[in-house]
Design a protein around this motif. Structure first.
Motif: not given
Ligand SMILES: [Zn+2]
Ligand SMILES: [Zn+2]
Length: 331
Positions: A181-207
């Motif tokens: 969840h921290i890496v995603l914010q850094i990658a977004r800051h670098w304008n990366c397009e981020v795909s997240v693979f996870t099972r839990a719906e709460s984790h998908r929501q946060l992503a």
């Protein structure tokens, strides 16, 4: 002082940590004592209490994402004053002279020591650390918000660096806990397009909330082949799955300290100059760079807090993926 002490490794469901009264440690020459205010809960702590890692010291106080204030200085310490706010991460000390230290790879030091493994860590009211391995915490973060930066953030940052991701690239994250969840914010800051693979719906929501363009299950194809990917989950079976999602020349970095065995896979998944690599520990430069970057973005850590005596409960929640973002002990 109060500490959560590990005397014997056991499954975390059996509450291996015991609330104990132990002597307040005194800083030796070159060390500082930190009055601990918050300590993040990490998967590595879980591996330590359950005995997945070889433990050089028992009993031991786990915890290596420490935020607190300096309350005593050992002889010769010039870096800090009493009252300074500091952070203490996983890397506790190095020998400064081995092959790896000389090659700017102190994360691989032959005699590297780690907080909450070789030395008592932050699941306690105080701990001591060499001043050269503590960091001034100046960013606009509360103590609780800062704690997950010190391992989840730092290891995530190193994994991101080693994944060779470039600004604007497509990045895949497998598993979505504190680090991702921290890496995603850094990658977004670098304008990366981020795909997240996870099972839990709460984790998908946060992503999605943090800017992921796509969320789904491992094995589902992302919208386009990935330039880089990081696996945070300790599941070796994800390696061929993630390799299949990489473009030619892409890199897959494995961020965990342990992983189940990797299944056999066809050479075609690696051929075309794809790179598969692990990530081990971090250097002091990684810590400084991550803390600077986190303050600049600024990274917002999502935290769930637990009182110190509830450390076993916090680790149980972590094991069952019930924590949204990062778990932090309030001390
Ligand atoms: Zn060394
Ligand atoms: Zn950690």
């Amino acid at each position: 002082m109060r500490a959560m002490l590990l005397e014997k490794t056991r499954p975390v469901e059996e509450n291996p940590l015991r609330l104990a009264e132990i002597p307040l440690p005194n800083p030796a020459a070159g060390e500082i004592r930190v009055h601990v205010r918050a300590c993040g809960v990490c998967h590595t702590d879980l591996h330590i209490v359950e005995g997945d890692l070889t433990l050089p010291k028992l009993p031991v106080v786990p915890g290596h994402q420490i935020v607190g204030t300096v309350d005593a200085l050992g002889a010769g310490v010039k870096e800090f004053c009493e009252g300074d706010r500091v952070g203490v991460p996983w890397l506790y000390s190095t020998d400064g002279e081995c092959l790896y230290c000389r090659k700017s790879l102190e994360n691989l030091c032959e005699r590297g020591r780690f907080t909450g493994l070789h030395a008592d860590g932050g699941y306690a009211e105080a701990m001591v650390v060499p001043a050269a391995f503590a960091y001034a915490l100046t960013g606009n973060f509360s103590d609780l918000e800062a704690a997950p930066l010190l391992c989840a953030g730092v290891i995530g940052y190193r994994a991101l660096k080693l994944s060779n991701v470039q600004p604007g690239d497509r990045l895949g994250l497998y598993g979505f806990g504190a680090s991702a969840h921290i890496v995603l914010q850094i990658a977004r800051h670098w304008n990366c397009e981020v795909s997240v693979f996870t099972r839990a719906e709460s984790h998908r929501q946060l992503a999605r909330q943090l800017g992921a363009v796509w969320t789904g299950a491992a094995g589902e194809p992302p919208p386009a082949p990935l330039d880089a990917a990081i696996i945070f989950a300790p599941a070796g079976k994800l390696v061929p799955v993630a390799m299949r999602a990489l473009r030619k020349g892409g890199t897959l970095a494995l961020a965990g300290i342990t992983m189940s065995a990797l299944p056999e896979m066809e050479y075609q998944l690696l051929y075309q100059e794809r790179v598969l690599r692990s990530v081990a520990n971090s250097t002091r430069d990684d810590v400084r760079s991550l803390l600077r970057l986190a303050a600049e973005i600024p990274v917002r850590t999502e935290i769930e807090t637990f009182e110190l005596p509830k450390a076993n409960h916090a680790l149980q929640s972590l094991k069952n993926s019930r924590i949204r973002g990062a778990g932090v002990l309030v001390i």
